[in-house]
Design an enzyme around this catalytic site. Structure first.
Site, PDB file in Angstrom:
ATOM      1  CD  GLU A 172      -2.934  -1.494   2.257  1.00  0.00           C
ATOM      2  OE1 GLU A 172      -2.721  -0.413   3.294  1.00  0.00           O
ATOM      3  OE2 GLU A 172      -3.458  -2.362   2.443  1.00  0.00           O
ATOM      4  CG  ASN A 226      -0.639  -6.901  -1.197  1.00  0.00           C
ATOM      5  OD1 ASN A 226      -1.296  -7.660  -2.103  1.00  0.00           O
ATOM      6  ND2 ASN A 226      -1.418  -6.905  -0.064  1.00  0.00           N
ATOM      7  CG  HIS A 277     -10.066  -5.383   0.624  1.00  0.00           C
ATOM      8  ND1 HIS A 277     -10.309  -6.601   1.153  1.00  0.00           N
ATOM      9  CD2 HIS A 277      -8.851  -5.425   0.766  1.00  0.00           C
ATOM     10  CE1 HIS A 277      -9.043  -6.941   1.898  1.00  0.00           C
ATOM     11  NE2 HIS A 277      -8.097  -6.144   1.657  1.00  0.00           N
ATOM     12  CD  GLU A 297      -5.031  -7.739   1.568  1.00  0.00           C
ATOM     13  OE1 GLU A 297      -5.617  -6.832   2.225  1.00  0.00           O
ATOM     14  OE2 GLU A 297      -3.684  -7.472   1.992  1.00  0.00           O
ATOM     15  CG  ASP A 308     -12.877  -8.734   1.741  1.00  0.00           C
ATOM     16  OD1 ASP A 308     -12.776  -7.685   0.888  1.00  0.00           O
ATOM     17  OD2 ASP A 308     -12.401  -8.495   3.005  1.00  0.00           O
TER      18      ASP A 308
HETATM   19  O1  G3I Z   1      -4.134  -7.566  18.918  1.00  0.00           O
HETATM   20  C1  G3I Z   1      -5.104  -6.354  19.471  1.00  0.00           C
HETATM   21  C2  G3I Z   1      -5.640  -6.837  20.764  1.00  0.00           C
HETATM   22  O2  G3I Z   1      -4.478  -7.025  21.639  1.00  0.00           O
HETATM   23  C3  G3I Z   1      -6.525  -5.790  21.219  1.00  0.00           C
HETATM   24  O3  G3I Z   1      -7.179  -6.059  22.486  1.00  0.00           O
HETATM   25  C4  G3I Z   1      -7.395  -5.408  20.205  1.00  0.00           C
HETATM   26  C5  G3I Z   1      -8.640  -4.159  20.542  1.00  0.00           C
HETATM   27  O4  G3I Z   1      -8.739  -2.990  19.520  1.00  0.00           O
HETATM   28  O5  G3I Z   1      -6.902  -5.032  19.036  1.00  0.00           O
HETATM   29  C6  G3I Z   1      -6.247  -6.122  18.241  1.00  0.00           C
HETATM   30  O6  G3I Z   1      -5.412  -5.542  17.220  1.00  0.00           O
HETATM   31  C7  G3I Z   1      -6.120  -5.520  16.267  1.00  0.00           C
HETATM   32  C8  G3I Z   1      -5.787  -6.473  15.007  1.00  0.00           C
HETATM   33  O7  G3I Z   1      -6.610  -6.325  13.860  1.00  0.00           O
HETATM   34  C9  G3I Z   1      -5.843  -7.798  15.391  1.00  0.00           C
HETATM   35  O8  G3I Z   1      -7.083  -8.218  15.732  1.00  0.00           O
HETATM   36  C10 G3I Z   1      -6.336  -3.899  15.621  1.00  0.00           C
HETATM   37  O9  G3I Z   1      -6.852  -2.955  16.661  1.00  0.00           O
HETATM   38  C11 G3I Z   1      -7.025  -4.130  14.430  1.00  0.00           C
HETATM   39  O10 G3I Z   1      -6.901  -2.803  13.874  1.00  0.00           O
HETATM   40  C12 G3I Z   1      -6.465  -5.225  13.385  1.00  0.00           C
HETATM   41  O11 G3I Z   1      -7.181  -4.864  12.174  1.00  0.00           O
HETATM   42  C13 G3I Z   1      -6.389  -5.373  10.933  1.00  0.00           C
HETATM   43  C14 G3I Z   1      -6.247  -4.483  10.150  1.00  0.00           C
HETATM   44  O12 G3I Z   1      -5.512  -5.111   8.706  1.00  0.00           O
HETATM   45  C15 G3I Z   1      -5.054  -3.563  10.567  1.00  0.00           C
HETATM   46  O13 G3I Z   1      -4.938  -2.724   9.531  1.00  0.00           O
HETATM   47  C16 G3I Z   1      -7.450  -6.640  10.421  1.00  0.00           C
HETATM   48  O14 G3I Z   1      -7.576  -7.671  11.339  1.00  0.00           O
HETATM   49  C17 G3I Z   1      -6.777  -7.014   9.029  1.00  0.00           C
HETATM   50  O15 G3I Z   1      -7.822  -7.955   8.560  1.00  0.00           O
HETATM   51  C18 G3I Z   1      -6.548  -5.982   8.313  1.00  0.00           C
HETATM   52  O16 G3I Z   1      -5.759  -6.510   6.890  1.00  0.00           O
HETATM   53  C19 G3I Z   1      -5.617  -5.476   6.113  1.00  0.00           C
HETATM   54  C20 G3I Z   1      -4.294  -6.092   5.404  1.00  0.00           C
HETATM   55  O17 G3I Z   1      -3.267  -6.426   6.383  1.00  0.00           O
HETATM   56  C21 G3I Z   1      -3.934  -4.959   4.420  1.00  0.00           C
HETATM   57  N1  G3I Z   1      -4.883  -4.549   3.398  1.00  0.00           N
HETATM   58  C22 G3I Z   1      -6.130  -4.120   4.060  1.00  0.00           C
HETATM   59  C23 G3I Z   1      -6.610  -5.286   4.967  1.00  0.00           C
HETATM   60  C24 G3I Z   1      -8.015  -4.760   5.711  1.00  0.00           C
HETATM   61  O18 G3I Z   1      -7.831  -3.709   6.364  1.00  0.00           O
END
Ligand code: G3I
Length: 303
Positions: free
Chosen positions: A128, A171, A208, A236, A238
């Site tokens: 990105e 990516n 996406h 990715e 969806d």
């Molecule tokens: O691990 C912490 C946890 O300890 C905490 O309690 C909780 C409370 O908010 O947060 C947890 O972290 C979260 C993490 O996912 C794991 O669940 C983050 O807040 C959350 O922001 C994070 O979101 C991820 C996101 O990327 C972050 O940018 C999504 O799961 C994940 O699906 C998403 O994936 C991205 C790709 O990497 C890149 N392309 C876009 C895609 C969708 O956004």
């Protein structure tokens, strides 16, 4: 064949999913993971904020869990991701000095890639890096602002030396529509890298999509990039509300391009998705196959 991975394999492709280490104790989840998918991308576990929370101090527990499990089940791994402006710990964002940031970035790439050397099919080396909208230029980020346009090239060169057996991917999202400025910006970068011998092997299209699915030019975009001499992958996938026809056209776009080597969906059940409330995946909250599942299986050439 009667599963996504086995059917994709009949044309030499993989069909993968994002997986989360925190769900590996859920038997419904792992049942589907092992039955349907022959490739895995860690959803968050290899990101900078998960692996190098403070400078030079690395932790690999959850990433190791996913890699070891995938290897035991004969699934390919996509590494995700080494250099990204998001999910970046604060200490990296605070580095203003170019020489320091360059060494920190290269050390991060080398440490992760060395740990998993020989076990990763493809790495998202840079994620990105291009701006949304009409500029066709890189987005602002700590890497861009301190190191300039050359940071992407530097990351790929470092990555090649760290694990010469991994395919090195760029990516991004919103690069599926051929006429978009962002797509064209990434295309020009890849063309330039190939012309100058900068090591790059693949481009990942996150895909996406909204409820309408892919833009009508998606297959053209994939084949135009492939013509530059790189593999292309849907990394990715969806789709809001998971319309079967929108999923089928996404899969067909890949099937129709010889160098489209595989497809990854971004999660297993709707309840696993980052797109809360949009039901964008192939399995319902109970792990049942949705209508989109059947359409994907047929688009892969199965029944
Ligand atoms: O691990 C912490 C946890 O300890 C905490 O309690 C909780 C409370 O908010 O947060 C947890 O972290 C979260 C993490 O996912 C794991 O669940 C983050 O807040 C959350 O922001 C994070 O979101 C991820 C996101 O990327 C972050 O940018 C999504 O799961 C994940 O699906 C998403 O994936 C991205 C790709 O990497 C890149 N392309 C876009 C895609 C969708 O956004």
């Amino acid at each position: 064949a009667s599963t996504l991975g086995a059917q994709a394999a009949q044309s030499g492709r993989y069909f993968g999913t994002a997986a989360a280490a925190g769900k590996l104790g859920d038997g419904t989840y792992t049942g589907i993971l092992d039955r349907e998918f022959n490739a895995v991308t860690p959803e968050n576990e290899m990101k900078w904020d998960a692996t190098e929370r403070s400078r030079g101090s690395f932790s690999f527990g959850p990433a190791d869990q996913i890699v070891n499990r995938a290897q035991a089940h004969g699934q390919r791994m996509r590494g995700h991701t080494l250099v990204w402006h998001s999910q970046l710990p604060g200490w990296v964002g605070g580095i203003g000095d170019a020489a320091t940031l360059r060494s920190v970035m290269n050390n991060h790439i080398t440490t992760l890639m060395s740990r998993y050397r020989g076990r990763i099919y493809a790495w998202d080396v840079v994620n990105e890096a291009f701006a949304d909208g009409g500029s066709g230029q890189h987005r602002s980020s700590v890497f861009q602002n301190a190191l300039g346009n050359g940071f992407i090239e530097e990351a790929f060169r470092t990555a090649r030396s760290a694990d010469p057996s991994a395919k090195l991917c760029y990516n991004d999202y919103s690069i599926e529509n051929w006429s978009d400025a962002k797509t064209q910006g990434v295309y020009r970068m890849v063309r330039d890298f190939k012309a100058r011998g900068v090591p790059i092997d693949c481009v990942g299209f996150q895909a996406h999509f909204g409820a309408g699915g892919p833009p009508s030019s998606f297959q053209t975009t994939l084949s135009n990039f492939a013509a530059l001499g790189v593999d292309v992958q849907i990394t990715e996938l969806d789709i809001a509300q998971a319309s079967p026809s929108a999923y089928a056209s996404s899969v067909r776009a890949c099937m129709n391009v010889a160098r489209c080597t595989g497809i990854t969906v971004w999660g297993i059940r709707d309840s696993d998705s980052w797109r809360v409330g949009q039901n964008p995946l192939l399995f319902d909250n109970n792990g049942g196959k949705k209508a989109a599942y059947q359409s994907v299986l047929s688009a892969l050439g199965g029944t």
